[in-house]
Design an enzyme around this catalytic site. Sequence first.
Site, PDB file in Angstrom:
ATOM      1  N   HIS A  72      21.245 -89.406 -38.682  1.00  0.00           N
ATOM      2  CA  HIS A  72      20.802 -89.214 -37.375  1.00  0.00           C
ATOM      3  C   HIS A  72      22.190 -88.470 -36.729  1.00  0.00           C
ATOM      4  CE1 HIS A  72      16.777 -91.220 -37.105  1.00  0.00           C
ATOM      5  NE2 HIS A  72      16.901 -90.617 -38.228  1.00  0.00           N
ATOM      6  N   TYR A 201      14.975 -94.877 -27.389  1.00  0.00           N
ATOM      7  CA  TYR A 201      15.221 -96.055 -26.808  1.00  0.00           C
ATOM      8  C   TYR A 201      14.834 -95.943 -25.299  1.00  0.00           C
ATOM      9  CZ  TYR A 201      18.607 -97.861 -29.984  1.00  0.00           C
ATOM     10  OH  TYR A 201      19.522 -98.205 -31.111  1.00  0.00           O
ATOM     11  N   LYS A 297      24.804-103.198 -33.793  1.00  0.00           N
ATOM     12  CA  LYS A 297      25.970-103.426 -34.205  1.00  0.00           C
ATOM     13  C   LYS A 297      26.278-104.730 -35.279  1.00  0.00           C
ATOM     14  CE  LYS A 297      28.220-100.390 -32.043  1.00  0.00           C
ATOM     15  NZ  LYS A 297      27.489 -99.436 -32.687  1.00  0.00           N
ATOM     16  N   TYR A 385      27.993 -96.136 -30.055  1.00  0.00           N
ATOM     17  CA  TYR A 385      26.685 -96.166 -30.863  1.00  0.00           C
ATOM     18  C   TYR A 385      27.347 -95.841 -32.395  1.00  0.00           C
ATOM     19  CZ  TYR A 385      21.900 -96.187 -32.240  1.00  0.00           C
ATOM     20  OH  TYR A 385      20.771 -96.556 -32.750  1.00  0.00           O
TER      21      TYR A 385
END
Length: 391
Positions: A72, A201, A297, A385
């Site tokens: 991605h 999101y 994470k 990210y």
Amino acid sequence: MRTTVGIIGAGPAGLLLARLLHNAGIDSVVLESRDRAYVEQRQRAGILEQGTVDVLREAGAAERMDREGLPHDGIELRFDRRRHRVDFPALTGGRSVMVYAQTEVCKDLIALQVAEGGPLLFEAEALAVEGAETESPSVRFRHEGREDVLDCDYVVACDGSWGVGRKAVPADVSRVFERTYPFGWLGILADAAPSHDELVYARHDRGFALLSMRSPSVTRAYLQVPEGTNADDWNDEEIWDELDRRLETADGWKLERGPITSKSVTPMRSYVHEPMRHGRLFLAGDAAHIVPPTGAKGLNLAVGDVVTFARALAHRHKTGSAELLDAYSQTCLRRVWQAERFSYAMTTMLHSAPDATPFDDRVQRARLDRITASRAAETDLAEGYTGFPLD
């Protein structure tokens, strides 16, 4: 039993550490309280940072990931029925992420350990870590109905937040930093093609929503729900309807539906235990820190911990210097706190707290507007990210 490194826990952290040590010519024994089927089936994280992908490739554990994983190059933010894509490679010098479930990472690492590595004992319950302050620590454990002792030079506890590893650190040297959130995530797996080719999101007045995937035919999705929610209180139609509402856009985007095959509620918590080392006992992964899943994470932080330990021990064997081992806690915590900051920022930007005021609402919108209007703000999100450096 005797080994150089005793590893408690056969999650991705413990299994990867065993692999890294094996490649460095250092022996280890892995103790896992659950059976193999449980470890290979438990649903956890699904996003691998660039650094994690690189480590798995270097460790020789990425063949299936590279074949079946889904690269991605960005995520989409949604709020006020608007859509904004964050382009990771353009903002980070080429970095991206991989969608590949933790269950699959564990399967790959278990297969390698069984074929090439040292002992991996399932249904071996660690009972206590003893002698951490000495040069010969040990792990007392129960396996096949009897107690045994694993004598080690080092113990690495990858046994989660309630394991025996962290309990072996004396209270008078422990410092705990934590925050709990008044909401959780209702997560589902569904036999439905993903409705978008990247993660979405969504910030909505009714609460946060996340649209993800596990494969080209399996959707993973989450809804913000009140703390203490029972997943069984939501039927399939209610879940899909609520996802529709929170993910709605002004351009007529449609949500693909299908049979929901599993659902569960994940609590939200931030937690850090300092230090991450006591004597020859080293804490890694959830044994030392927990992040809310908004920033993707958890697994990636665990990878950073075991990479740091493996490099430090290899350095000790090569040079005789314990400098890197002595710096383990400090080195890991720099990265941990950056991940905690990022996860907290993402969580508070996208979720609606029960006691939120109109001022809080406007600040959330302003933060999202800033990301869509400022390359610097957008870059900060993309760098966080895709992952903080492992060195």
